[in-house]
Design a protein around this motif. Structure first.
Motif, PDB file in Angstrom:
ATOM      1  N   TYR A 154       0.848  -1.186   0.000  1.00  0.00           N
ATOM      2  CA  TYR A 154       0.000   0.000   0.000  1.00  0.00           C
ATOM      3  C   TYR A 154       0.891   1.246   0.000  1.00  0.00           C
ATOM      4  O   TYR A 154       1.242   1.766   1.065  1.00  0.00           O
ATOM      5  CB  TYR A 154      -0.918   0.009   1.219  1.00  0.00           C
TER       6      TYR A 154
ATOM      7  N   ASN B 220       1.419  10.167  -4.925  1.00  0.00           N
ATOM      8  CA  ASN B 220       0.288   9.247  -4.717  1.00  0.00           C
ATOM      9  C   ASN B 220      -1.018   9.909  -4.293  1.00  0.00           C
ATOM     10  O   ASN B 220      -2.013   9.212  -4.067  1.00  0.00           O
ATOM     11  CB  ASN B 220       0.652   8.155  -3.689  1.00  0.00           C
TER      12      ASN B 220
ATOM     13  N   SER C 134      -5.165   6.383  -8.292  1.00  0.00           N
ATOM     14  CA  SER C 134      -5.855   5.103  -8.140  1.00  0.00           C
ATOM     15  C   SER C 134      -4.847   4.058  -7.674  1.00  0.00           C
ATOM     16  O   SER C 134      -3.623   4.305  -7.663  1.00  0.00           O
ATOM     17  CB  SER C 134      -6.459   4.666  -9.475  1.00  0.00           C
ATOM     18  N   GLY C 135      -5.345   2.878  -7.301  1.00  0.00           N
ATOM     19  CA  GLY C 135      -4.443   1.808  -6.878  1.00  0.00           C
ATOM     20  C   GLY C 135      -3.442   1.449  -7.954  1.00  0.00           C
ATOM     21  O   GLY C 135      -2.244   1.285  -7.691  1.00  0.00           O
TER      22      GLY C 135
ATOM     23  N   LYS D   8      -0.770   4.206  -8.348  1.00  0.00           N
ATOM     24  CA  LYS D   8       0.223   4.156  -7.274  1.00  0.00           C
ATOM     25  C   LYS D   8       1.281   3.089  -7.552  1.00  0.00           C
ATOM     26  O   LYS D   8       2.480   3.319  -7.355  1.00  0.00           O
ATOM     27  CB  LYS D   8      -0.462   3.868  -5.935  1.00  0.00           C
ATOM     28  N   LYS D   9       0.826   1.934  -8.023  1.00  0.00           N
ATOM     29  CA  LYS D   9       1.774   0.846  -8.295  1.00  0.00           C
ATOM     30  C   LYS D   9       2.667   1.183  -9.484  1.00  0.00           C
ATOM     31  O   LYS D   9       3.872   0.881  -9.484  1.00  0.00           O
ATOM     32  CB  LYS D   9       1.021  -0.459  -8.533  1.00  0.00           C
TER      33      LYS D   9
ATOM     34  N   GLY E 228      -4.769  -4.728  -6.335  1.00  0.00           N
ATOM     35  CA  GLY E 228      -5.463  -3.538  -6.796  1.00  0.00           C
ATOM     36  C   GLY E 228      -5.292  -3.227  -8.263  1.00  0.00           C
ATOM     37  O   GLY E 228      -5.718  -2.165  -8.718  1.00  0.00           O
TER      38      GLY E 228
END
Length: 249
Positions: A86, A143, A147-148, A151-152, A175
């Motif tokens: 996360y 971040n 969105s998820g 972020k990744k 995610g």
């Protein structure tokens, strides 16, 4: 590159890792799979040096050094990268500012000249392109409002800019939709698949391993490695579930 021997660790007074032993060689992508509560994220946090995780027994050697003799920022500068399950938000700090400071801090540690603004932006554009990320995204706060999947992808851009020798990626696939999963997986391959690098890829599911094909797969359960095999082990876990595989182990 990474040798973990009989590692025991606890957090909040509760034992999580209970004699974990594992080796990852240069040029190897080693996947760790296991059920919830097995200790996968604890392993990542211990390797990264996150506060609140206490090593009670065992050792970890990273590129010939005692990992636990290094502070977290020293581990990073020596080439260890931790990708979070996360990724955190950092309001008020742009990605470009954050990444340039991080890259130049590591270069200073190694006695290298800092990147100029122009050289950094050239590098950032190159790595963002690998992850199909617009440079406008990198001008935004770290971040914040991402969105998820964004972020990744931003985290993988960070990995590309820092160019670590070894990456510990904690459930990078969580995610992500199918398209984002492939983009992130292709980014990992482009940045980290090299004879002089290594990856410890922690995941619940076999789907990421269709893109980032591992050399070895280990099953982590109740704080220990209970089985290690090739890529076929991931397929077996997907088809039969953890209980069946761990019963055999």
């Amino acid at each position: 590159m990474l040798k973990i021997d009989n590692l025991h660790a606890e957090t909040g007074g509760k034992a999580i890792l209970k004699g974990l032993t594992l080796e990852v060689a240069a040029g190897e992508i080693h996947a760790i799979m296991g059920p919830n509560g097995a200790g996968k994220s604890t392993l990542a946090n211990v390797l990264g040096g996150k506060p609140g995780y206490d090593v009670t027994q065992g050792s970890v050697t990273f590129r010939g050094q005692d990992l636990f003799a290094l502070d977290p920022h020293e581990r990073a500068a020596e080439g260890l990268y931790l990708g979070f399950q996360y990724p955190v938000e950092i309001p008020g700090v742009s990605n470009v500012q954050f990444l340039r400071e991080a890259a130049n801090a590591q270069r200073a540690y190694r006695g290298e000249e800092p990147l100029s603004g122009g050289d950094f932006l050239k590098l950032a554009r190159e790595k963002a392109g690998l992850l199909k990320m617009d440079m406008d995204m990198l001008k935004r706060q770290v971040n914040v409002g991402f969105s998820g999947g964004e972020k990744k992808r931003a985290e993988m851009v960070q990995m590309g800019i820092l160019d670590p020798a070894f990456a510990v990626l904690d459930e990078t696939d969580s995610g992500l939709d199918i398209d984002a999963l492939r983009v992130v997986g292709d980014g990992i391959n482009a940045i980290m698949r090299s004879p002089d690098k290594g990856v410890l890829l922690i995941t619940h599911y076999q789907r990421l391993l269709e893109v980032v094909k591992p050399d070895k797969v280990s099953v982590l359960a109740d704080g220990r490695i209970v089985q290690t095999g090739g890529p076929e082990l991931a397929h077996r876990l997907e088809n039969e579930g953890y209980d069946a595989v761990m019963a055999d182990a």
